[in-house]
Scaffold this active site. Structure first.
Site, short mmCIF file in Angstrom:
data_model
loop_
_atom_site.label_atom_id
_atom_site.label_comp_id
_atom_site.label_asym_id
_atom_site.label_seq_id
_atom_site.Cartn_x
_atom_site.Cartn_y
_atom_site.Cartn_z
N GLU A 166 7.45 55.30 107.12
CA GLU A 166 7.01 53.91 106.88
C GLU A 166 8.20 53.01 106.58
OE1 GLU A 166 5.96 50.28 104.68
OE2 GLU A 166 7.19 51.92 103.98
N ASP A 181 7.78 59.23 102.97
CA ASP A 181 9.21 58.92 102.82
C ASP A 181 9.43 57.88 101.73
OD1 ASP A 181 7.96 56.93 104.48
OD2 ASP A 181 9.90 56.32 105.27
#
Ligand code: FME
Ligand code: ZN
Ligand code: ZN
Length: 436
Positions: A153, A88
């Site tokens: 994350e 991400d």
């Protein structure tokens, strides 16, 4: 640019394939809060196939896939190498960029502009490109090498790295060392991180007598809050001065930055009522605390100076509202050793050097990464993103990475992966532990 051109051992068509694979990955819109993990999973699974490596998609929470790619070692009883990255990226304000953040535009200077070009799609694909080249040369790892791509994350890693680190699957991998992200370096030295600061989120609130906007009086909520803000800003400056004077590195001081300010009486016509001094005012701060800091004295400072009850103040403090912090159960900071007790550190240093790179002094990562979940299990984890001669642009507008730095980084990883995957502490690779 100060980047050197890539070596002649790489043909220009091979080079453009490498860059175009990087661009393809960057073009996948995995920006929070609605990352397209379906597409990134397809892309990464195909990359694994093209490398003739097994891959496995694991979901602890539906729609939040981890992709685990395995390169089997000849001596799988040895502990394995985990090459970690997150898929991400943080959001980008499209209209404030010179090139669209998901176009991955390669400009005439060789810069690749994209959200994730530094944080950290570069690293994820560099691992795979390094594996591709090592395989191409017929290199065989002794240890199992795992390349792991994890979601979320940027929002704390709870449904990604955290659950994975606590899973049976992870335990079964017998991981000996984890590599995770670092930061770009504006100078020629790569940076490596052995620990990270702990995020504290602080909200302070002031209350006070409301009153007419024209009246001067003590103890209004606004005045009380502003006194605290002044004190906090002095503390912030004292910490920042240590960095400016060159006495401390970013990760060695306590940082404190205001995240929000909230006060005033809303009005549908003017936005806020102007002639009323409000009875409540709040401010929120992002604080990052180095593992070595005296946390008790910081907590005392908050209670006694920043939000003292005698000034009608209160506070809420959360360690980022997460279970796993940078402290172990006994409250000791969890750090990765950089001395001879940790052979992986010296192996990394040597490998970077052998590939022609320079490494700076070990540092504490100023923000947070998923490495903390692995360190928390007692595993060594090193934060490293091979980007030298590059401005630090993670989470910023116009994040970019020069293609030559990207290509150089692949060579650095070839060297690291080769050294890590060959390392056998019992000396069958010719090196004794003392030499490391
Ligand atoms: C602590 S969870 C948030 C993690 C985030 N990591 C990168 O920016 C950070 O704010 O440091
Ligand atoms: Zn990151
Ligand atoms: Zn980030």
């Amino acid at each position: 640019s100060s980047s050197s051109s890539s070596s002649s051992s790489q043909s220009s068509s091979e080079e453009s394939n490498i860059i175009s694979r990087f661009q393809q990955y960057l073009q996948i819109k995995t920006d929070q809060p609605t990352p397209n993990y379906t597409q990134s999973t397809i892309f990464l699974t195909n990359q694994a196939k093209s490398l003739s490596l097994q891959s496995q998609t694991i979901e602890f929470v539906s729609g939040k896939p981890l992709i685990l790619i395995k390169w089997e070692g000849t001596n799988p009883e040895l502990s394995s190498i985990m090459l970690y990255s997150h898929t991400d990226v943080v959001p980008a304000e499209h209209d404030k960029w010179v090139h669209h953040p998901f176009e991955a535009h390669l400009d005439s200077d060789g810069r690749i502009y994209a959200r994730g070009s530094q944080d950290m799609k570069c690293v994820g694909l560099q691992y795979l490109e390094a594996v591709r080249r090592l395989k191409g040369w017929g290199f065989q790892p002794k240890r199992n090498v795992y390349v792991l791509f994890a979601p979320d994350e940027e929002i704390g890693g709870h449904d990604g790295a955290e659950k994975f680190s606590l899973s049976e699957v992870f335990r079964g991998l017998n991981v000996g060392i984890v590599l995770d992200e670092g930061l770009a370096s504006p100078d020629e030295h790569y940076r490596a991180f052995y620990a990270e600061r702990s995020p504290w989120w602080l909200v302070i609130k002031a209350v006070g007598a409301p009153g007419h906007g024209s009246k001067l009086y003590d103890n209004s909520a606004m005045e009380n809050l502003l006194k605290s803000i002044e004190i906090i800003r002095r503390y912030r400056a004292s910490q920042f001065d240590l960095i400016k004077a060159g006495l401390k590195a970013d990760g060695d001081v306590v940082s404190i930055n205001m995240a929000f300010l909230k006060a005033g009486t809303p009005s549908p016509t003017t936005g806020y009522v102007m002639n009323l001094q409000p009875s409540e005012a709040e401010a929120g701060f992002d604080i990052r605390v180095p593992p070595t800091a005296d946390t008790e004295s910081l907590e005392r400072r908050i209670a006694e100076e920043w939000a003292p009850s005698w000034r009608n103040m209160s506070f809420r403090l959360g360690q980022f509202q997460q279970k796993v912090s940078v402290y172990d159960a006994s409250g000791k900071p969890v750090i990765t050793k950089t001395d001879s007790s940790n052979p992986w550190w010296a192996l990394l240093e040597n490998a970077v050097q052998e590939a022609g790179g320079k490494l700076g002094k070990p540092e504490i990562f100023p923000a947070s990464t998923d490495a903390r979940y692995f360190r928390n299990l007692g595993l060594p984890a090193i934060g490293f993103s091979p980007m030298a001669n590059t401005p630090i642009l993670l989470h910023d507008h116009n994040e970019y990475l020069h293609k030559d730095e990207y290509l150089k980084g692949i060579k650095i990883y070839e060297s690291i992966i080769k050294a890590y995957a060959s390392f056998d502490e019992h000396g069958s690779d010719g090196r004794s532990k003392d030499e490391l």
